[in-house]
Design a protein around this motif. Sequence first.
Motif, short mmCIF file in Angstrom:
data_model
loop_
_atom_site.label_atom_id
_atom_site.label_comp_id
_atom_site.label_asym_id
_atom_site.label_seq_id
_atom_site.Cartn_x
_atom_site.Cartn_y
_atom_site.Cartn_z
N SER A 119 0.83 -1.22 0.00
CA SER A 119 0.00 0.00 0.00
C SER A 119 0.86 1.26 0.00
O SER A 119 0.37 2.34 -0.35
N GLU A 120 2.15 1.16 0.38
CA GLU A 120 2.98 2.38 0.39
C GLU A 120 3.25 2.88 -1.04
O GLU A 120 3.72 3.99 -1.22
N GLY A 142 -0.52 6.00 -4.96
CA GLY A 142 -0.21 7.41 -5.23
C GLY A 142 1.00 7.54 -6.13
O GLY A 142 1.09 8.45 -6.95
N GLU A 143 1.96 6.61 -5.99
CA GLU A 143 3.16 6.63 -6.86
C GLU A 143 2.92 5.83 -8.14
O GLU A 143 3.46 6.15 -9.19
N TYR A 144 2.17 4.74 -8.01
CA TYR A 144 1.91 3.85 -9.16
C TYR A 144 0.41 3.57 -9.25
O TYR A 144 -0.30 3.65 -8.25
N ASP A 145 -0.04 3.21 -10.45
CA ASP A 145 -1.46 2.85 -10.63
C ASP A 145 -1.70 1.38 -10.29
O ASP A 145 -2.74 1.00 -9.77
N PRO A 189 0.33 -21.40 -6.81
CA PRO A 189 0.77 -20.03 -6.96
C PRO A 189 -0.41 -19.05 -6.87
O PRO A 189 -1.49 -19.32 -7.39
N LYS A 190 -0.19 -17.95 -6.17
CA LYS A 190 -1.26 -16.96 -6.01
C LYS A 190 -1.27 -16.05 -7.23
O LYS A 190 -0.30 -15.33 -7.50
N LEU A 191 -2.38 -16.08 -7.95
CA LEU A 191 -2.55 -15.25 -9.16
C LEU A 191 -3.91 -14.58 -9.01
O LEU A 191 -4.93 -15.18 -9.34
N SER A 192 -3.92 -13.38 -8.44
CA SER A 192 -5.22 -12.76 -8.17
C SER A 192 -5.08 -11.25 -8.11
O SER A 192 -3.97 -10.72 -8.07
N ARG A 193 -6.25 -10.59 -8.08
CA ARG A 193 -6.25 -9.11 -8.06
C ARG A 193 -6.98 -8.61 -6.83
O ARG A 193 -7.92 -9.24 -6.35
N GLU A 194 -6.56 -7.46 -6.31
CA GLU A 194 -7.32 -6.78 -5.26
C GLU A 194 -7.01 -5.29 -5.33
O GLU A 194 -6.04 -4.89 -5.99
N VAL A 195 -7.83 -4.50 -4.64
CA VAL A 195 -7.54 -3.07 -4.55
C VAL A 195 -7.13 -2.77 -3.12
O VAL A 195 -7.76 -3.23 -2.17
N VAL A 196 -6.02 -2.05 -2.96
CA VAL A 196 -5.49 -1.74 -1.63
C VAL A 196 -5.49 -0.22 -1.47
O VAL A 196 -5.24 0.50 -2.43
N VAL A 197 -5.78 0.24 -0.25
CA VAL A 197 -5.80 1.68 0.01
C VAL A 197 -4.58 2.05 0.85
O VAL A 197 -4.32 1.42 1.89
N GLY A 198 -3.84 3.07 0.40
CA GLY A 198 -2.65 3.50 1.15
C GLY A 198 -3.03 4.39 2.32
O GLY A 198 -4.18 4.82 2.45
N SER A 199 -2.04 4.69 3.18
CA SER A 199 -2.32 5.53 4.36
C SER A 199 -2.68 6.95 3.91
O SER A 199 -3.27 7.71 4.66
N ASN A 200 -2.34 7.31 2.64
CA ASN A 200 -2.70 8.63 2.10
C ASN A 200 -4.13 8.64 1.53
O ASN A 200 -4.56 9.60 0.93
N GLY A 201 -4.82 7.50 1.67
CA GLY A 201 -6.21 7.41 1.19
C GLY A 201 -6.30 7.06 -0.29
O GLY A 201 -7.41 6.86 -0.82
N LYS A 202 -5.16 6.95 -0.97
CA LYS A 202 -5.20 6.65 -2.41
C LYS A 202 -5.26 5.15 -2.63
O LYS A 202 -4.71 4.38 -1.86
N LYS A 203 -5.94 4.79 -3.74
CA LYS A 203 -6.11 3.36 -4.04
C LYS A 203 -5.04 2.90 -5.02
O LYS A 203 -4.59 3.68 -5.87
#
Length: 350
Positions: free
Chosen positions: A178-179, A182-185, A292-306
Amino acid sequence: MHLKVNLLEMERKQVAIVGAGIIGVTTAVRAIETVPGIEATIISDKFSPNTTGDGAAGFWNPYLLEGCSPEKIELWCQETFSYLLNLLQSPDSSTNGIGLVSGYILSEHFMERPSYAKVFLEYRDLTKKELEFFGNKYKYGVFVTSIYVECSKLLPQLMKSFQAKGGKIVQRKINKLSELAGEYDIVINCTGVEAARVVPDPDIRPIRGQVFRVKAPWVKHIFLGGEDFYILPNTDTVVLGGTRQAGDWNKDIYLEDSKKIWKGCCELIPSLQHAEIVKEWVGLRPGCSKGPKLSREVVVGSNGKKIQVIHHYGHGGSGITVFWGTAGDVMKLLQKSVSELEPNIFRARL
Ligand SMILES: Cc1cc2nc3c(=O)[nH]c(=O)nc-3n(C[C@H](O)[C@H](O)[C@H](O)COP(=O)(O)OP(=O)(O)OC[C@H]3O[C@@H](n4cnc5c(N)ncnc54)[C@H](O)[C@@H]3O)c2cc1C
């Protein structure tokens, strides 16, 4: 026309691939070669020659790959083997650490023919004469012709080709995915066994492997003696193994293991007693009982950005056997993530 090009450039999605082992580097290469509209960066704390694959035997043969259907394993195997055969046909194969290798897989127990048997160049039951050559211990066995892959030679070449296509490389340790919000999509998580801490994923555990690397140029064949011992020639050295201790994070050499491996391998090929030891090494296979783990998720950073996260780890003792195939599945997930993201141009206007 110019405006159109600039707009397209503004819309490029920033993709971070975390990890520079065989899984991260091949994912990055496939992404930059096949997915339009992205800029790719490999972020990793360690690079070749300090990844797991660099110390591995690199024998193409599915091993310790749990929780996957035989159909899936066969498909990943087929895609990876074909990719490696293509590399073998190139004039660069003298330097990229890939070679054909044949030899004996021996067992005390009946060996069922696996679905991926047809992927090997050759896979046949041993004759009585061949079995007798190894004494009385092994009752069953197959002769195979396969491929070895030395990651310490292949990975630097793949990294070069990634950079030549515009890929960037950053040395950095990530504490949490999650860090990067904001830097990457999009971030593709290829952290191997470290996914246990970075995700964190309780399904991932180390399967500790200890090996010798020796000089024994007279050994030209592979020998696998049951589940315990293996002798696998690479270009200049031969790998003698090994262990598979699940749950053990210790990367120190265990003297007990050294003695056991040496004795077992010398029983298989007595002339190894005269081999010069180049080094001993321990690596941690990224074991996962669910495959092997092959999956997608959306994570939210401490800055509130996804940030969109795609996981690609947990290849057990088969990372060098199925890497190209699993990376192919990840490309489909990446295409999906890219197409779901709103174009940056709209964000810029708001
Ligand atoms: C003794 C042994 C023998 C083996 N023999 C074979 C074989 O013959 N055939 C075969 O197919 N497979 C074999 N394997 C298995 C194979 O080596 C692995 O499946 C494969 O190397 C895993 O690759 P990976 O890229 O997922 O992990 P790794 O190579 O471990 O790469 C993980 C990457 O992520 C980076 N990273 C991790 N955490 C962070 C973080 N927090 N921040 C930034 N970067 C991070 C690391 O620096 C590294 O670059 C063997 C393994 C061992 C240990």
